[in-house]
Motif scaffolding. Structure first.
Motif, mmCIF file in Angstrom:
data_model
loop_
_atom_site.group_PDB
_atom_site.id
_atom_site.type_symbol
_atom_site.label_atom_id
_atom_site.label_comp_id
_atom_site.label_asym_id
_atom_site.label_seq_id
_atom_site.Cartn_x
_atom_site.Cartn_y
_atom_site.Cartn_z
ATOM 1 N N VAL A 197 9.001 -20.379 29.724
ATOM 2 C CA VAL A 197 8.098 -21.404 29.213
ATOM 3 C C VAL A 197 8.238 -22.693 29.997
ATOM 4 C CG1 VAL A 197 7.451 -22.715 27.160
ATOM 5 C CG2 VAL A 197 8.266 -20.363 26.930
ATOM 6 N N LEU A 198 9.456 -23.010 30.407
ATOM 7 C CA LEU A 198 9.750 -24.288 31.048
ATOM 8 C C LEU A 198 10.232 -24.085 32.480
ATOM 9 C CD1 LEU A 198 11.696 -25.886 28.066
ATOM 10 C CD2 LEU A 198 9.384 -26.472 28.800
ATOM 11 N N LYS A 199 9.731 -24.939 33.367
ATOM 12 C CA LYS A 199 10.168 -24.940 34.754
ATOM 13 C C LYS A 199 10.636 -26.343 35.118
ATOM 14 C CE LYS A 199 8.605 -24.192 39.513
ATOM 15 N NZ LYS A 199 7.446 -23.861 40.384
ATOM 16 N N ASP A 200 11.829 -26.451 35.668
ATOM 17 C CA ASP A 200 12.381 -27.743 36.063
ATOM 18 C C ASP A 200 11.653 -28.259 37.298
ATOM 19 O OD1 ASP A 200 13.890 -29.965 36.678
ATOM 20 O OD2 ASP A 200 15.828 -28.944 36.573
ATOM 21 N N VAL A 201 10.995 -29.405 37.158
ATOM 22 C CA VAL A 201 10.288 -30.005 38.295
ATOM 23 C C VAL A 201 10.841 -31.391 38.610
ATOM 24 C CG1 VAL A 201 8.174 -28.678 37.929
ATOM 25 C CG2 VAL A 201 8.458 -30.873 36.760
ATOM 26 N N THR A 202 12.070 -31.656 38.170
ATOM 27 C CA THR A 202 12.700 -32.947 38.427
ATOM 28 C C THR A 202 13.041 -33.081 39.909
ATOM 29 O OG1 THR A 202 13.754 -32.752 36.261
ATOM 30 C CG2 THR A 202 14.527 -34.525 37.700
#
Length: 428
Positions: A145-150
């Motif tokens: 559901v979540l992808k780290d784009v930091t």
């Protein structure tokens, strides 16, 4: 005007008044709401899954076309960030970053808010704002559901050095919004009264932040009797802010200073306006001193009577229920007495009612709630929208092999229709 309102109230229900943004007269007795669903419990211990998970703050992402695939996010401090479906089922856990070097503080996710498909998280352990993209395809499949784009080089929010980060006066509360197309993030500083205005910036590495402005809320207050009052706290710690919400339509930030009350602060991409204290906690102005043995503040004099009526410290999670055209309600967590206070969005400080969340249908009550998030979009099982709240004391408690009771927390889902019905009964 008061006389003109009387016949109107006689023929229009209080729920209709709420939808119109018109105030009723609040009943001091809290209403009761039963959770429609709840998430799994999390244990703040190394033995938990994930370890040292302490639920804190929720946010709700609404799927643009398949409402049933909407997702609730929740911070778990050292446990990271969790994603849940509309039944409370856990979909994904995202770990908080490990310590960069031996002896340094690990990541600790405190607050979360959404702007479009981007989730912004205050990492109070490392003084950063972490950014995650919500993937509709992953939400539909129940997978990633979540992808780290930091961005890897995202800057510290408040600290000048990494050594200062480890002192943990770091990014704490967080709210996201926009000003005429400019995305905005506001972060508060732990144990301080400072707020930082930031804007997300897309880079080749991902999403970073750029500082725009700061403002310092008061740390002491002149009372009507001429005396100066300083909210009690551990020596060296100021009256901090955590719960916040940005009303982008009205260009306003609402910020809950835990031991003081709720501030209304004009907000734009140019910076902060003049803060206005629209409600005070009951303990406002009460003399108190810090007891080092109990590590608690204890009364040190009589209550002078300058406090508010509705909030019992700490003033915590804030969220706005949008009824359209700028109308709606501001919901605040009164953590000290485990109730929620509902204000008129158009008339800051006007209380429409209060409610508590009690156990029922096999689900737990809600105590000492930190964070809250509401959407008024109809969702499956939530015909008028969903209010997600932090539960600070999930029952039954978990014990370790020695019999020691471990702190257990989670999130509860409330039907916004049920909340409106309670407010309808609490208004006259």
């Amino acid at each position: 005007m008061r006389n003109l309102l009387v016949p109107l109230v006689a023929v229009v229900s209080s729920t209709a008044l709420l939808a119109l943004g018109l105030p009723g007269v609040a009943d001091a007795r809290p209403g009761i709401v039963i959770p429609a669903a709840q998430t799994p419990a999390f244990v703040d211990d190394a033995s938990g899954t994930p370890p040292k998970a302490n639920a804190d703050d929720p946010a709700i992402w609404v799927h643009p076309s398949r409402r049933g695939d909407s997702v609730v996010l929740g911070t778990l401090k050292e446990g990271g960030l969790a994603a849940f479906d509309l039944s409370g089922k856990l979909l994904q856990l995202v770990a908080a970053p490990p310590p960069p070097v031996t002896g340094a503080a690990p990541g600790r996710f405190n607050n979360v808010d959404l702007l479009g498909d981007l989730a912004f998280v205050s990492d109070r352990g490392r003084d950063r704002v972490r950014v995650y993209r919500v993937d509709p395809r992953g939400a539909a499949a129940g997978k990633s559901v979540l992808k780290d784009v930091t961005a890897a080089a995202t800057p510290r929010v408040f600290s000048q050095t990494e050594a200062e980060v480890d002192e943990q006066r770091t990014a704490y509360g967080l709210a996201a919004g926009a000003d005429r197309g400019t995305p905005l993030v506001v972060a508060s500083r732990r144990h301080e009264t400072r707020l930082a205005l930031l804007t997300p910036v897309r880079t080749a590495e991902g999403v970073s932040i750029r500082p725009l402005s700061t403002v310092d809320l008061p740390a002491s207050f002149r009372l009507p009797d001429g005396k100066t009052w300083v909210p009690c706290g551990e020596p060296g710690e100021g009256p901090q802010i955590e719960g916040m919400v940005i009303d982008s339509r009205h260009g306003v930030l609402y910020a809950a200073q835990e031991d003081v009350g709720i501030w209304r602060i004009p907000l734009s991409a140019k910076g902060f306006g003049q803060p206005e204290l629209i409600d005070r906690v009951r303990e406002f102005g009460v003399p108190a001193k810090y007891d080092e043995q109990t590590e608690e503040c204890v009364p040190a004099g009589a209550d002078p009577g300058f406090g508010g009526k509705w909030l019992t410290a700490d003033a915590e999670g804030l969220t706005i229920a949008d009824a359209g055209h700028g109308r709606g309600q501001l919901v605040a967590s009164s953590q000290g007495d485990s109730r929620f206070v509902v204000y008129d969005r158009e008339k800051p400080g006007t209380v429409l009612g209060t409610f508590r969340v009690r156990e029922g249908h096999g689900r737990d009550s809600v105590e000492h709630s930190d964070g809250a998030a509401v959407v008024t979009t109809p969702l499956p099982g939530y015909p008028a929208g969903l209010l997600a709240v932090h539960d600070g004391e999930r029952k039954p408690a978990v014990t370790d092999p020695s019999g020691k009771e471990l702190e257990t927390t989670g999130f509860a889902y409330l039907s916004w229709k049920d909340v409106l019905a309670v407010l309808d009964r609490r208004l006259c």
